[in-house]
Write a protein that holds these residues in place. Structure first.
Motif, PDB file in Angstrom:
ATOM      1  N   UNK A   8     -31.229 -21.582  77.257  1.00 26.37           N
ATOM      2  CA  UNK A   8     -30.435 -20.353  77.155  1.00 26.37           C
ATOM      3  C   UNK A   8     -28.993 -20.594  77.590  1.00 26.37           C
ATOM      4  N   UNK A   9     -28.089 -20.006  76.880  1.00 25.72           N
ATOM      5  CA  UNK A   9     -26.679 -20.141  77.232  1.00 25.72           C
ATOM      6  C   UNK A   9     -26.256 -19.034  78.174  1.00 25.72           C
ATOM      7  N   UNK A  10     -25.818 -19.415  79.345  1.00 22.68           N
ATOM      8  CA  UNK A  10     -25.331 -18.466  80.329  1.00 22.68           C
ATOM      9  C   UNK A  10     -24.000 -19.002  80.837  1.00 22.68           C
ATOM     10  N   UNK A  25     -20.297 -22.676  82.687  1.00 24.83           N
ATOM     11  CA  UNK A  25     -21.732 -22.505  82.511  1.00 24.83           C
ATOM     12  C   UNK A  25     -22.237 -23.412  81.403  1.00 24.83           C
ATOM     13  N   UNK A  26     -23.211 -22.932  80.647  1.00 25.15           N
ATOM     14  CA  UNK A  26     -23.734 -23.687  79.511  1.00 25.15           C
ATOM     15  C   UNK A  26     -23.488 -22.878  78.250  1.00 25.15           C
ATOM     16  N   UNK A  27     -22.740 -23.343  77.306  1.00 21.86           N
ATOM     17  CA  UNK A  27     -21.981 -24.590  77.312  1.00 21.86           C
ATOM     18  C   UNK A  27     -20.697 -24.472  78.133  1.00 21.86           C
ATOM     19  N   UNK A  28     -20.248 -25.587  78.675  1.00 12.86           N
ATOM     20  CA  UNK A  28     -18.984 -25.652  79.410  1.00 12.86           C
ATOM     21  C   UNK A  28     -17.887 -25.995  78.412  1.00 12.86           C
ATOM     22  N   UNK A  29     -16.778 -25.294  78.487  1.00 10.30           N
ATOM     23  CA  UNK A  29     -15.645 -25.632  77.627  1.00 10.30           C
ATOM     24  C   UNK A  29     -14.355 -25.177  78.286  1.00 10.30           C
ATOM     25  N   UNK A  30     -13.270 -25.858  77.917  1.00  4.03           N
ATOM     26  CA  UNK A  30     -11.951 -25.439  78.376  1.00  4.03           C
ATOM     27  C   UNK A  30     -10.923 -25.735  77.301  1.00  4.03           C
ATOM     28  N   UNK A  31      -9.905 -24.906  77.290  1.00  6.06           N
ATOM     29  CA  UNK A  31      -8.782 -25.051  76.372  1.00  6.06           C
ATOM     30  C   UNK A  31      -7.506 -24.883  77.177  1.00  6.06           C
ATOM     31  N   UNK A  43     -15.381 -29.862  75.720  1.00  2.00           N
ATOM     32  CA  UNK A  43     -16.618 -29.106  75.866  1.00  2.00           C
ATOM     33  C   UNK A  43     -17.762 -30.060  76.183  1.00  2.00           C
ATOM     34  N   UNK A  44     -18.774 -29.499  76.841  1.00  2.00           N
ATOM     35  CA  UNK A  44     -19.955 -30.278  77.220  1.00  2.00           C
ATOM     36  C   UNK A  44     -21.195 -29.396  77.117  1.00  2.00           C
ATOM     37  N   UNK A  45     -22.256 -29.989  76.576  1.00  5.78           N
ATOM     38  CA  UNK A  45     -23.553 -29.332  76.534  1.00  5.78           C
ATOM     39  C   UNK A  45     -24.605 -30.364  76.896  1.00  5.78           C
ATOM     40  N   UNK A  46     -25.619 -29.935  77.585  1.00  3.76           N
ATOM     41  CA  UNK A  46     -26.683 -30.815  78.081  1.00  3.76           C
ATOM     42  C   UNK A  46     -27.276 -31.593  76.903  1.00  3.76           C
ATOM     43  N   UNK A  47     -27.572 -32.748  76.934  1.00  6.07           N
ATOM     44  CA  UNK A  47     -27.515 -33.852  77.854  1.00  6.07           C
ATOM     45  C   UNK A  47     -26.300 -34.722  77.611  1.00  6.07           C
TER      46      UNK A  47
END
Length: 69
Positions: A8-10, A25-31, A43-47
């Motif tokens: 789940x994305x939170x 959170x999930x997904x992590x991102x920045x601009x 951006x990062x998403x598991x794994x």
């Protein structure tokens, strides 16, 4: 997805200015946009899902970028 089950994305979206925004959170991102010509994104998403990109505006309708996935 790399996992055999859904995640789940939170997340919490934070935008302290028009030039910086972050999804914590999930997904992590920045601009980050230090000026009108440069834009940096990550951006990062598991794994192991990672994306980074730097974009430079050469002219009004021309942009060049470098990215890593």
């Amino acid at each position: 997805s790399e996992l055999p089950f859904p995640i789940p994305g939170v997340s919490y979206f934070w935008q302290p200015s028009e030039r910086f925004s972050m999804n914590i959170g999930l997904p992590f991102s920045l601009t980050y946009r230090p000026n009108d010509d440069w834009t940096f994104e990550a951006s990062y998403m598991v794994l192991r899902t990672v994306h980074t990109q730097a974009t430079y505006r050469v002219a009004e309708r021309w942009r060049v970028y470098a990215a890593y996935d």
